[in-house]
Write a protein that holds these residues in place. Sequence first.
Motif, PDB file in Angstrom:
ATOM      1  N   LEU A   1       0.838  -1.188   0.000  1.00  0.00           N
ATOM      2  CA  LEU A   1       0.000   0.000   0.000  1.00  0.00           C
ATOM      3  C   LEU A   1       0.877   1.243   0.000  1.00  0.00           C
ATOM      4  O   LEU A   1       1.863   1.308   0.720  1.00  0.00           O
ATOM      5  N   VAL A   2       0.527   2.204  -0.833  1.00  0.00           N
ATOM      6  CA  VAL A   2       1.270   3.459  -0.904  1.00  0.00           C
ATOM      7  C   VAL A   2       0.506   4.502  -0.095  1.00  0.00           C
ATOM      8  O   VAL A   2      -0.649   4.790  -0.402  1.00  0.00           O
ATOM      9  N   PRO A   3       1.092   5.062   0.962  1.00  0.00           N
ATOM     10  CA  PRO A   3       0.356   6.004   1.810  1.00  0.00           C
ATOM     11  C   PRO A   3      -0.149   7.205   1.037  1.00  0.00           C
ATOM     12  O   PRO A   3       0.502   7.698   0.118  1.00  0.00           O
ATOM     13  N   SER A   4      -1.325   7.691   1.400  1.00  0.00           N
ATOM     14  CA  SER A   4      -1.864   8.889   0.787  1.00  0.00           C
ATOM     15  C   SER A   4      -1.155  10.113   1.328  1.00  0.00           C
ATOM     16  O   SER A   4      -0.385  10.040   2.289  1.00  0.00           O
ATOM     17  N   ILE A   5      -1.443  11.268   0.718  1.00  0.00           N
ATOM     18  CA  ILE A   5      -0.825  12.514   1.165  1.00  0.00           C
ATOM     19  C   ILE A   5      -1.167  12.792   2.624  1.00  0.00           C
ATOM     20  O   ILE A   5      -0.312  13.190   3.427  1.00  0.00           O
ATOM     21  N   ALA A   6      -2.422  12.556   2.998  1.00  0.00           N
ATOM     22  CA  ALA A   6      -2.848  12.825   4.377  1.00  0.00           C
ATOM     23  C   ALA A   6      -2.123  11.928   5.361  1.00  0.00           C
ATOM     24  O   ALA A   6      -1.733  12.359   6.450  1.00  0.00           O
ATOM     25  N   GLU A   7      -1.916  10.654   4.997  1.00  0.00           N
ATOM     26  CA  GLU A   7      -1.223   9.727   5.880  1.00  0.00           C
ATOM     27  C   GLU A   7       0.248  10.115   6.045  1.00  0.00           C
ATOM     28  O   GLU A   7       0.803  10.042   7.144  1.00  0.00           O
TER      29      GLU A   7
END
Length: 253
Positions: free
Chosen positions: A32-38
């Motif tokens: 999983l590639v973290p989102s900007i918010a994460e």
Amino acid sequence: MWIVDWNHIFPIDARSAWSMTATAIDRQRGILVPSIAEIAATMMIGAERRIDVTAANISNLNTPGYRTHRVFSQIIDQRSGQQVDSEVFARPNRSLALLPTGGQFDLATDADTVLAVRGPGGVLYSRSAQLHRDQDGRLVDGQGRALQSSDSDDLAITAGSVTVSGDGTVIVDGQPQGRIGLFSLASANTGRAELSESGSVQQGMVAGSDVDLGDEMLELNKASRMAETGAKLFQLHDDLLAKTASQLGSISK
């Protein structure tokens, strides 16, 4: 409404689009590639942790035997890609200068060995300790943390003339009453302290702190920049959501 995630398209409702902090999925590699918010949240949390650790270092500037701590970041979960912080000694191989005090309960170890004291928050390790006998005969420091014996118990002795031999044996009025736990510095740094076979301790000495105030100011600046970057990423995330919602609204018309 549709949300496009690189090469995949997922149907969601309008309410989910606003609340979603979607994570891109790499199906080929199974991660999983973290989102900007994460990513932004991870940076903000990391900055707060670094500030806390740096503040603790500064507060222990004159604490005998205290070693500077640093937050070390590492990626340990490829499925989530989330960063996990652990705390390590900043300069584990730096020797601390020994300072004579003459106190019978002032102790300092050699460069590769640490003492252990136990308190409500758990066990702490240090090259030096300034102790006294409490009402139960235990050797405790100024915060009430008890010195640990070689058996990992609170070390307690009777009143009398105290001599501490190099191997940690505590002798009171000529009679051995226990042995101080001398632990390997290298193992303590991993969180799994083991008794040192060659460790030694000196009575009537304390080890100085290795905290460098200039280095701590630099660490505070780094943490501040990290927090600022995290805040900017949160703003970017909000702007992208607003722009996407606006564009999707135009398309639906």
